[in-house]
Design an enzyme around this catalytic site. Structure first.
Site, PDB file in Angstrom:
ATOM      1  N   ARG A  65      50.973  14.535 -21.633  1.00 47.70           N
ATOM      2  CA  ARG A  65      50.448  14.415 -20.273  1.00 47.70           C
ATOM      3  C   ARG A  65      50.520  15.736 -19.513  1.00 47.70           C
ATOM      4  O   ARG A  65      49.918  15.908 -18.458  1.00 47.70           O
ATOM      5  CB  ARG A  65      51.186  13.282 -19.532  1.00 47.70           C
ATOM      6  CG  ARG A  65      50.488  12.786 -18.309  1.00 47.70           C
ATOM      7  CD  ARG A  65      50.780  11.317 -17.932  1.00 47.70           C
ATOM      8  NE  ARG A  65      52.040  10.770 -18.356  1.00 47.70           N
ATOM      9  CZ  ARG A  65      53.227  11.069 -17.825  1.00 47.70           C
ATOM     10  NH1 ARG A  65      53.310  11.947 -16.845  1.00 47.70           N
ATOM     11  NH2 ARG A  65      54.320  10.509 -18.293  1.00 47.70           N
ATOM     12  N   TYR A  73      26.316  10.072  -7.016  1.00 49.11           N
ATOM     13  CA  TYR A  73      26.440   9.058  -8.070  1.00 49.11           C
ATOM     14  C   TYR A  73      27.059   7.794  -7.444  1.00 49.11           C
ATOM     15  O   TYR A  73      27.976   7.897  -6.628  1.00 49.11           O
ATOM     16  CB  TYR A  73      27.303   9.616  -9.205  1.00 49.11           C
ATOM     17  CG  TYR A  73      27.760   8.580 -10.178  1.00 49.11           C
ATOM     18  CD1 TYR A  73      26.833   7.896 -10.962  1.00 49.11           C
ATOM     19  CD2 TYR A  73      29.102   8.253 -10.309  1.00 49.11           C
ATOM     20  CE1 TYR A  73      27.250   6.912 -11.847  1.00 49.11           C
ATOM     21  CE2 TYR A  73      29.528   7.284 -11.192  1.00 49.11           C
ATOM     22  CZ  TYR A  73      28.592   6.612 -11.956  1.00 49.11           C
ATOM     23  OH  TYR A  73      29.010   5.640 -12.827  1.00 49.11           O
ATOM     24  N   ASP A 109      29.004  18.637  -7.576  1.00 47.80           N
ATOM     25  CA  ASP A 109      28.910  17.905  -8.839  1.00 47.80           C
ATOM     26  C   ASP A 109      27.736  18.513  -9.605  1.00 47.80           C
ATOM     27  O   ASP A 109      26.583  18.394  -9.177  1.00 47.80           O
ATOM     28  CB  ASP A 109      28.703  16.413  -8.557  1.00 47.80           C
ATOM     29  CG  ASP A 109      28.742  15.563  -9.822  1.00 47.80           C
ATOM     30  OD1 ASP A 109      28.283  16.054 -10.874  1.00 47.80           O
ATOM     31  OD2 ASP A 109      29.207  14.403  -9.749  1.00 47.80           O
ATOM     32  N   LYS A 142      28.317  13.131 -19.901  1.00 46.45           N
ATOM     33  CA  LYS A 142      26.869  13.290 -19.924  1.00 46.45           C
ATOM     34  C   LYS A 142      26.487  14.490 -20.803  1.00 46.45           C
ATOM     35  O   LYS A 142      26.693  14.447 -21.999  1.00 46.45           O
ATOM     36  CB  LYS A 142      26.355  13.402 -18.486  1.00 46.45           C
ATOM     37  CG  LYS A 142      26.986  12.396 -17.512  1.00 46.45           C
ATOM     38  CD  LYS A 142      26.610  10.948 -17.781  1.00 46.45           C
ATOM     39  CE  LYS A 142      27.440   9.944 -16.998  1.00 46.45           C
ATOM     40  NZ  LYS A 142      27.456  10.101 -15.546  1.00 46.45           N
TER      41      LYS A 142
HETATM   42  C1  LIG Z   1      28.305   9.589 -14.476  1.00 50.56           C
HETATM   43  C2  LIG Z   1      28.535  10.445 -13.290  1.00 50.56           C
HETATM   44  C3  LIG Z   1      29.798  10.535 -12.696  1.00 50.56           C
HETATM   45  C4  LIG Z   1      30.982   9.707 -13.179  1.00 50.56           C
HETATM   46  O1  LIG Z   1      31.400  10.117 -14.429  1.00 50.56           O
HETATM   47  P1  LIG Z   1      32.125   9.142 -15.502  1.00 50.56           P
HETATM   48  O2  LIG Z   1      32.362  10.050 -16.654  1.00 50.56           O
HETATM   49  O3  LIG Z   1      31.191   8.014 -15.773  1.00 50.56           O
HETATM   50  O4  LIG Z   1      33.392   8.681 -14.873  1.00 50.56           O
HETATM   51  C5  LIG Z   1      29.962  11.410 -11.636  1.00 50.56           C
HETATM   52  N1  LIG Z   1      28.924  12.151 -11.182  1.00 50.56           N
HETATM   53  C6  LIG Z   1      27.690  12.067 -11.711  1.00 50.56           C
HETATM   54  C7  LIG Z   1      26.592  12.898 -11.146  1.00 50.56           C
HETATM   55  C8  LIG Z   1      27.454  11.217 -12.781  1.00 50.56           C
HETATM   56  O5  LIG Z   1      26.226  11.132 -13.289  1.00 50.56           O
END
Ligand SMILES: *Cc1c(COP(=O)(O)O)cnc(C)c1O
Length: 408
Positions: free
Chosen positions: A77, A131, A196, A221
């Protein structure tokens, strides 16, 4: 890390390398000296040490500033060498001092909010759309934060003494609206701007170069890129990274080493994947914008592999009719995915907030993969064709297709 690998790492840091080179070499600089080619996966949860006085000193140092302890790892951790390779590589690609990886994008965002709230900075200024779950986390105040939603132009006026963060997505999920990050960073003053960068990836945009202090990724992603690993990461300066490691240590949202390995592997093809998928997406955008069955197409000025479009007919029929394209939430994989944000990715956002952010009920979001452009188009054409059944084609043509790139 042993001294030989530290040397190799330092040398690499002082020699600037292009993004494509970093993508395949960053986080791997010590491998050749160790006689390795593929990075090892270290699944240890704990590590032996016969020097508990030394361990005490290292844990005290971590409690102080959150710097990654020197020498052998201590406990899973606190940090893992395989995950650290991914963190090093992502930091290089984003042009930051450090990066801190988490079990998911939402775990990464949670750590940022907790790091700020823990020093009394509970107020967040944010721009919609975000998101869906990021919107929900802020709106519901689950972590004790309070949010003020504004347009980009309203950020400066919304700042308060207890504002700990300004948060934006550009291009935003799901409308692909873009924000002038440089102007926004200026408006934030000393408050950290979190961008983001999940949709753009460092291949198309490096927010830190435009003044953002924190870059968030859902690494689930594009960074992973194959739909088989869930992860999140924050790229930032070392001072903020220290706070994030302390939060990660205390709250436990760590990334599994196997995920770290898959992400490092994913990064090595990131520039190639993003450029190839973006070229296909740009061509599909041209065809969609010229198609009378499509009311409006959204595509960012910086490009990318995400497309959003509004149809004249029932978007659910398009989802039901695709055959090659997979009807599924998420994005950034090698295969093309399509989903209806109002039903899935942004369902958790209050209907009026969702519509106010430009997420219409007719909007479809498509993540373009690496398939052949014509194959994708024939699938889309077929799926849209179902829509037109019964519609006089002239009627659709008169409606025309609007093409939009801006934040409407
Ligand atoms: C999918 C997504 C998230 C969240 O991510 P997870 O890995 O699903 O927790 C945050 N921001 C954007 C722009 C996303 O597409």
């Amino acid at each position: 890390m042993n001294s030989a690998s530290t040397h190799a790492y330092d040398h690499a840091r002082t020699t600037p390398r292009a993004l494509a080179t970093e993508a395949v070499h960053a986080g791997r600089d010590d491998l050749a000296r160790q006689g390795l080619h593929a990075p090892p996966i270290d699944l240890s949860t704990t590590y032996p040490s016969y020097d508990s006085r030394g361990e005490a000193a290292r844990i005290d140092a971590f409690a102080g500033d959150g710097a990654q302890p020197e020498g052998p790892p201590i406990y899973g951790r606190l940090g893992n060498p395989t995950v650290a390779r991914f963190e090093t590589a992502l930091a290089r690609l984003e042009g930051t001092e450090s990066a801190v990886a988490f079990a998911s994008g939402m775990a990464a965002l949670s750590a940022v909010l907790l790091a700020r709230a823990s020093i009394g900075l509970r107020h967040v200024v944010a721009v919609r759309p975000l998101y869906g779950c990021s919107d929900h986390l802020l709106t519901a105040g689950l972590l004790g934060t309070e949010v003020t939603w504004v347009d980009p132009a309203g950020v400066a006026d919304a700042l308060r003494p207890d504002t700990g963060l300004v948060m934006v997505e550009s291009p935003a999920n799901p409308t692909l609206a873009e924000i002038d990050l440089r102007a926004l960073a200026h408006a934030c003053g000393s408050v950290p701007l979190l961008a983001d960068n999940t949709f753009a990836t460092p291949v198309l945009q490096r927010p830190v170069e435009q003044g953002a202090r924190l870059v968030l990724h859902s690494a689930t992603k594009y960074l992973g890129g194959h739909g088989d690993v869930m992860a999140g990461v924050v790229a930032c300066d070392e001072e903020f990274a220290g706070r994030l490691r302390q939060v990660r240590f205390a709250t436990g949202g760590v990334l599994h080493p196997l995920a770290g390995y898959l992400l490092l592997r994913g990064l090595s093809t990131l520039p190639v994947r993003v450029r190839a998928a973006s070229a296909t997406a740009a061509e599909l955008v041209r065809r969609l914008a010229a198609d009378p069955r499509v009311a409006r197409v959204h595509y960012p000025s910086i490009g990318g592999a995400m497309i959003a479009f509004e149809v004249h007919g029932d978007p659910h029929e398009v989802i039901a009719a695709v055959r090659l394209i997979t009807p599924a939430v998420s994005l950034g994989s090698v295969d093309t995915l399509i989903q209806h944000p109002a039903s899935i990715s942004h369902r958790i956002v209050e209907e009026s907030d969702r519509r106010g952010a430009g997420v219409s009920d007719r909007l479809l979001r498509m993540s373009v993969g690496l398939e052949d452009t014509d194959d994708l188009w024939s699938d889309l054409d077929y799926a849209l064709g179902e829509l037109a059944t019964g519609l006089p084609r002239e009627w659709s043509k008169e409606e025309g297709a609007a093409f939009s790139t801006g934040r409407a």
